[in-house]
Each structure stands twice: as structure tokens, then as C-alpha cells.
Scaffold this motif. Structure first.
Motif, PDB file in Angstrom:
ATOM      1  N   SER A 169       0.741  -1.227   0.075  1.00 50.92           N
ATOM      2  CA  SER A 169      -0.003   0.143  -0.013  1.00 50.92           C
ATOM      3  C   SER A 169       0.648   1.317  -0.099  1.00 50.92           C
ATOM      4  O   SER A 169       0.241   2.210   0.554  1.00 50.92           O
ATOM      5  N   MET A 170       2.118   1.208  -0.268  1.00 49.92           N
ATOM      6  CA  MET A 170       2.824   2.287  -0.252  1.00 49.92           C
ATOM      7  C   MET A 170       2.633   3.181  -1.805  1.00 49.92           C
ATOM      8  O   MET A 170       1.901   2.814  -2.603  1.00 49.92           O
ATOM      9  N   THR A 171       3.043   4.673  -1.263  1.00 49.40           N
ATOM     10  CA  THR A 171       2.788   5.617  -2.255  1.00 49.40           C
ATOM     11  C   THR A 171       4.089   5.995  -2.644  1.00 49.40           C
ATOM     12  O   THR A 171       4.923   5.955  -1.913  1.00 49.40           O
ATOM     13  N   PRO A 172       4.054   6.858  -3.792  1.00 54.13           N
ATOM     14  CA  PRO A 172       5.275   7.590  -4.197  1.00 54.13           C
ATOM     15  C   PRO A 172       5.878   8.506  -3.154  1.00 54.13           C
ATOM     16  O   PRO A 172       7.021   8.424  -2.967  1.00 54.13           O
ATOM     17  N   GLY A 173       5.097   9.103  -2.381  1.00 57.80           N
ATOM     18  CA  GLY A 173       5.328   9.772  -1.343  1.00 57.80           C
ATOM     19  C   GLY A 173       6.140   9.276  -0.035  1.00 57.80           C
ATOM     20  O   GLY A 173       6.848   9.682   0.507  1.00 57.80           O
ATOM     21  N   ASP A 174       5.863   7.857   0.031  1.00 59.36           N
ATOM     22  CA  ASP A 174       6.406   7.126   0.989  1.00 59.36           C
ATOM     23  C   ASP A 174       8.184   7.188   0.878  1.00 59.36           C
ATOM     24  O   ASP A 174       8.837   6.748   1.523  1.00 59.36           O
ATOM     25  N   LEU A 175       8.529   7.545  -0.480  1.00 58.45           N
ATOM     26  CA  LEU A 175       9.668   7.143  -0.904  1.00 58.45           C
ATOM     27  C   LEU A 175      10.476   8.733  -0.591  1.00 58.45           C
ATOM     28  O   LEU A 175      11.856   8.587  -0.819  1.00 58.45           O
ATOM     29  N   ASP A 176      10.030   9.858  -0.128  1.00 61.32           N
ATOM     30  CA  ASP A 176      10.540  10.973  -0.086  1.00 61.32           C
ATOM     31  C   ASP A 176      11.871  10.919   0.689  1.00 61.32           C
ATOM     32  O   ASP A 176      12.905  11.463   0.621  1.00 61.32           O
ATOM     33  N   ALA A 177      11.613  10.207   1.882  1.00 59.17           N
ATOM     34  CA  ALA A 177      12.709  10.071   2.875  1.00 59.17           C
ATOM     35  C   ALA A 177      13.858   9.470   2.250  1.00 59.17           C
ATOM     36  O   ALA A 177      15.122   9.960   2.562  1.00 59.17           O
ATOM     37  N   LEU A 178      13.750   8.352   1.636  1.00 55.87           N
ATOM     38  CA  LEU A 178      14.819   7.761   0.719  1.00 55.87           C
ATOM     39  C   LEU A 178      15.397   8.531  -0.234  1.00 55.87           C
ATOM     40  O   LEU A 178      16.800   8.490  -0.353  1.00 55.87           O
ATOM     41  N   LEU A 179      14.589   9.175  -1.102  1.00 56.86           N
ATOM     42  CA  LEU A 179      15.297   9.759  -2.185  1.00 56.86           C
ATOM     43  C   LEU A 179      15.836  11.199  -1.780  1.00 56.86           C
ATOM     44  O   LEU A 179      16.992  11.527  -2.478  1.00 56.86           O
ATOM     45  N   ALA A 180      15.542  11.501  -0.632  1.00 60.92           N
ATOM     46  CA  ALA A 180      16.224  12.686   0.047  1.00 60.92           C
ATOM     47  C   ALA A 180      17.537  12.506   0.141  1.00 60.92           C
ATOM     48  O   ALA A 180      18.468  13.283   0.279  1.00 60.92           O
ATOM     49  N   LEU A 181      17.956  11.148   0.314  1.00 63.96           N
ATOM     50  CA  LEU A 181      19.317  11.055   0.791  1.00 63.96           C
ATOM     51  C   LEU A 181      20.149  10.695  -0.508  1.00 63.96           C
ATOM     52  O   LEU A 181      21.551  10.186  -0.727  1.00 63.96           O
ATOM     53  N   GLU A 182      19.538  10.973  -1.811  1.00 63.41           N
ATOM     54  CA  GLU A 182      20.283  10.788  -2.962  1.00 63.41           C
ATOM     55  C   GLU A 182      21.029   9.551  -3.352  1.00 63.41           C
ATOM     56  O   GLU A 182      22.256   9.342  -3.538  1.00 63.41           O
ATOM     57  N   PRO A 183      20.350   8.548  -3.498  1.00 60.23           N
ATOM     58  CA  PRO A 183      20.913   7.051  -3.597  1.00 60.23           C
ATOM     59  C   PRO A 183      21.182   6.806  -5.104  1.00 60.23           C
ATOM     60  O   PRO A 183      20.308   7.543  -5.863  1.00 60.23           O
ATOM     61  N   GLU A 184      21.851   5.837  -5.320  1.00 55.70           N
ATOM     62  CA  GLU A 184      22.045   5.436  -6.570  1.00 55.70           C
ATOM     63  C   GLU A 184      21.222   4.152  -6.741  1.00 55.70           C
ATOM     64  O   GLU A 184      20.846   3.613  -7.769  1.00 55.70           O
ATOM     65  N   LEU A 185      20.862   3.662  -5.669  1.00 55.72           N
ATOM     66  CA  LEU A 185      20.159   2.131  -5.809  1.00 55.72           C
ATOM     67  C   LEU A 185      19.477   2.374  -4.440  1.00 55.72           C
ATOM     68  O   LEU A 185      19.713   2.548  -3.153  1.00 55.72           O
ATOM     69  N   LEU A 186      18.048   1.838  -4.389  1.00 52.74           N
ATOM     70  CA  LEU A 186      17.126   1.572  -3.267  1.00 52.74           C
ATOM     71  C   LEU A 186      17.044   0.250  -3.007  1.00 52.74           C
ATOM     72  O   LEU A 186      16.835  -0.419  -4.105  1.00 52.74           O
TER      73      LEU A 186
END
Length: 124
Positions: free
Chosen positions: A51-68
Motif C-alpha cells: 500500500s505504499m505511495t510515491p510519497g513514501d519514498l521521499d525520505a529515501l530519495l532525499a538521501l540521493e541514492p543510486e540504488l534503493l
């Protein structure tokens, strides 16, 4: 045979995880969290990968990864396609697996100096 304890040269290292908890450094975590070699974000508000949404990725994407790396609990459960597409549209790879496999994968990638961020989901 002599054994030596080698500590990683980064701040947060993941010792292991399963469907109910994870061990980051010396701390046992039982709620969903995000970890990178330099950051630990506790109380990530995701209780179900399905039930994840794209907004749930904000905390992860803010860390500027090359891979999640997304650990989805005791079993592998893919998030909705729109969540996967959010990463791919930004040129960021995403791997979805059980928490145990995600912990191993994260540890290998972090030890190689990769810009990896992992999210671990535990039921709310």
C-alpha cells in the motif's frame, strides 16, 4: 586462527534483519526505518509495502541514492507499480526483497562504497 573484528568505515551498519526486527549498530529496531551508511531515520511511516505511495519514498530519495533496497518483511511483496516507476523515472534502481535478503544486500553494497539507501518495512 586469530579473528579480528572489523568495523565498517561508515556510521550505520546493519548486522541483520528478519520479519520482526533489525539490528543497526547495537540497536534493535522493531518499527519500519530507513538506513544509509551516514543516516538512520527511525519511525518510517510504512507498514505494508503493498500500500505504499510515491510519497513514501521521499525520505529515501532525499538521501540521493543510486540504488534503493526495499525490505518488505518476512516475505517479498512488491509495492504498487507507480512506486517502482517513481524510482526508475529518476534513474534510481530499486530492488525489492525480504528483510533478511535486503540486510545482506545493503551491507555488501555499503561496504563497496555505493550510494545505497534501504527501507525496511515492519507491520504497523
Amino acid at each position: 586462527m586469530q579473528l579480528n573484528l572489523e568495523r565498517p568505515d561508515y556510521r550505520y551498519f546493519l548486522r541483520g534483519a528478519d520479519g520482526t526486527s533489525a539490528l543497526v549498530n547495537e540497536r534493535r529496531l522493531t518499527a519500519s526505518f530507513v538506513v544509509s551508511p551516514s543516516m538512520l531515520i527511525e519511525a518510517w511511516p510504512v507498514g505494508d509495502a503493498g500500500s505504499m505511495t510515491p510519497g513514501d519514498l521521499d525520505a529515501l530519495l532525499a538521501l540521493e541514492p543510486e540504488l534503493l533496497v526495499l525490505g518488505t518483511g518476512a516475505t517479498q511483496k512488491f509495492p504498487p507499480a507507480v512506486v517502482m516507476a517513481t524510482c526508475l523515472q529518476q534513474g534510481i534502481g530499486i530492488e525489492v526483497m525480504t528483510n533478511a535478503a535486503a540486510a545482506r544486500t545493503y551491507s555488501v553494497l555499503a561496504s563497496e562504497g555505493r550510494r545505497v539507501v534501504a527501507g525496511f518495512v515492519f507491520p504497523a
